[in-house]
Design a protein around this motif. Structure first.
Motif, PDB file in Angstrom:
ATOM      1  N   VAL A 253       0.936  -1.165   0.114  1.00 33.89           N
ATOM      2  CA  VAL A 253       0.136  -0.223   0.017  1.00 33.89           C
ATOM      3  C   VAL A 253       0.971   1.247   0.064  1.00 33.89           C
ATOM      4  CG1 VAL A 253      -1.963   1.086   1.050  1.00 33.89           C
ATOM      5  CG2 VAL A 253      -1.793  -1.242   1.313  1.00 33.89           C
ATOM      6  N   ASP A 254       0.565   2.276  -1.001  1.00 34.92           N
ATOM      7  CA  ASP A 254       1.260   3.464  -0.978  1.00 34.92           C
ATOM      8  C   ASP A 254       0.206   4.573  -1.191  1.00 34.92           C
ATOM      9  OD1 ASP A 254       2.822   5.683  -1.469  1.00 34.92           O
ATOM     10  OD2 ASP A 254       3.646   4.999  -3.462  1.00 34.92           O
ATOM     11  N   ILE A 255      -0.097   5.280   0.054  1.00 30.14           N
ATOM     12  CA  ILE A 255      -0.996   6.283   0.012  1.00 30.14           C
ATOM     13  C   ILE A 255      -0.122   7.689  -0.133  1.00 30.14           C
ATOM     14  CG2 ILE A 255      -2.736   7.384   1.624  1.00 30.14           C
ATOM     15  CD1 ILE A 255      -3.549   4.419   0.540  1.00 30.14           C
ATOM     16  N   ARG A 256      -0.784   8.358  -0.838  1.00 35.48           N
ATOM     17  CA  ARG A 256      -0.168   9.654  -1.299  1.00 35.48           C
ATOM     18  C   ARG A 256      -0.976  10.806  -0.457  1.00 35.48           C
ATOM     19  NH1 ARG A 256       0.459   6.931  -5.873  1.00 35.48           N
ATOM     20  NH2 ARG A 256      -1.399   7.898  -6.839  1.00 35.48           N
ATOM     21  N   ARG A 257      -2.209  10.822  -0.525  1.00 39.20           N
ATOM     22  CA  ARG A 257      -3.186  11.630   0.200  1.00 39.20           C
ATOM     23  C   ARG A 257      -4.118  10.833   0.886  1.00 39.20           C
ATOM     24  NH1 ARG A 257      -4.464  16.055  -4.609  1.00 39.20           N
ATOM     25  NH2 ARG A 257      -2.588  16.832  -5.132  1.00 39.20           N
ATOM     26  N   PRO A 258      -4.513  11.507   1.989  1.00 36.92           N
ATOM     27  CA  PRO A 258      -4.365  12.658   2.428  1.00 36.92           C
ATOM     28  C   PRO A 258      -2.886  12.859   3.440  1.00 36.92           C
ATOM     29  CG  PRO A 258      -5.991  11.458   3.989  1.00 36.92           C
ATOM     30  CD  PRO A 258      -5.714  10.482   2.671  1.00 36.92           C
ATOM     31  N   GLU A 259      -2.521  11.730   3.792  1.00 39.85           N
ATOM     32  CA  GLU A 259      -1.177  11.726   4.546  1.00 39.85           C
ATOM     33  C   GLU A 259      -0.154  10.471   3.919  1.00 39.85           C
ATOM     34  OE1 GLU A 259      -1.997  11.237   8.657  1.00 39.85           O
ATOM     35  OE2 GLU A 259      -2.907  13.279   8.852  1.00 39.85           O
ATOM     36  N   GLY A 260       0.980  10.893   3.297  1.00 37.91           N
ATOM     37  CA  GLY A 260       1.820  10.054   2.713  1.00 37.91           C
ATOM     38  C   GLY A 260       2.138   8.750   3.813  1.00 37.91           C
TER      39      GLY A 260
END
Length: 282
Positions: free
Chosen positions: A127-134
């Motif tokens: 999992v690579d979340i850029r938004r809302p928080e990296g």
């Protein structure tokens, strides 16, 4: 996190209204629902699109700026969505690596109009979340599919579903109540090798009701009780919960969903739904 790609969005008030006027095109009512649950804040997006915003291929589904695509043996999900009801953005990429693929589906109703397919009951996610928080992490994942030829509320009054993963297997229970009053209970375990087998009946236990009064019947090992770790979604007709309990003699964590389609079809719920989702015309 939970990501659901919907072709003919089953919980869309816009799709329901269109069906009342006559035959409705499911491709005109598609959504990529993304829900992120964090220790400090959550994010929820549910934007309905149609027309040229929806494209289907043999191995991919594209809805607006989000997509699901099989690349060899990996399911790659990319999402770029706007949150609701408060404006914001969620974006990221999830790569799901199934330990095995299950090539079977289960009929849920009397007439064969609704089916459930446990595609990858045990998988690993990057999992690579850029938004809302990296943020980035890896963990266990689960992939399945529901499909049908009639609205859910025509076939069922509701259901309870859960899945929990032990060290070697994933246990799934599907307890549905059909519109004709009959019930169906699916209890299966799935191994990392893709083999599945029915389980001896698990015991029915009841977790506390949600704030909206939704019941949460849960199937666990006889003589044991589940524990609600966190209520992830609490709405008038639907609840999603993080649970822990004993399955096949092991302590396991899992997810439980409770759905009341009698509540869903009421006028007050249909009126409330647009506050949690958006409609974008191409």
């Amino acid at each position: 996190m939970t990501i659901i790609g919907l072709v003919g969005s089953v919980f869309s008030p816009f799709y329901a209204a269109a069906r009342k006027r006559g035959p409705a095109d499911p491709l005109a009512h598609c959504s990529m629902n993304v829900a992120l649950y964090g220790p400090a804040r959550d994010a929820w997006s549910f934007t309905e699109r149609g027309g040229t915003d929806v494209r289907r291929y043999g191995t991919a589904l594209v809805i607006g700026t989000s997509s699901m695509e099989w690349q060899d043996d990996t399911l790659v999900v990319r999402f770029e969505e706007e949150t609701a009801p408060l404006p914001g953005r969620v974006s990221g990429t999830v790569r799901i690596h199934p330990l095995a693929i299950v090539h079977e589906s289960f009929v849920l109703d009397t007439h064969g109009r609704h089916r459930w397919a446990p595609i990858a009951p045990i998988a690993r996610a990057e999992v690579d979340i850029r938004r809302p928080e990296g943020t980035r992490w890896t963990g266990m994942a689960y992939v399945d599919s529901n499909f049908g030829s009639e609205p859910l509320e025509d076939g069922f009054t509701g259901w309870n579903w859960s899945r929990a993963t032990t060290r070697r297997r994933t246990v799934v229970t599907y307890d549905s109540v059909r519109r004709d009053g009959t019930r169906d209970l699916i209890q299966h375990s799935f191994g990392a090798d893709g083999r599945s087998e029915p389980l001896e009946p698990l015991a029915l236990a009841r977790a506390p009701r949600t704030l909206w009064g939704m019941e949460r019947p849960v199937r666990v090992d006889p003589g044991t009780s589940p524990r609600v770790v966190r209520t992830l979604e609490d709405t008038p007709f639907y609840a999603r919960s993080q649970l822990s309990g004993r399955y096949l003699g092991e302590h396991a964590h899992g997810v439980h969903e409770a759905l009341s389609l009698d509540r869903f079809r009421t006028r007050v719920v249909q009126f409330m739904l647009p506050y949690r989702m958006r409609r974008v015309s191409p």
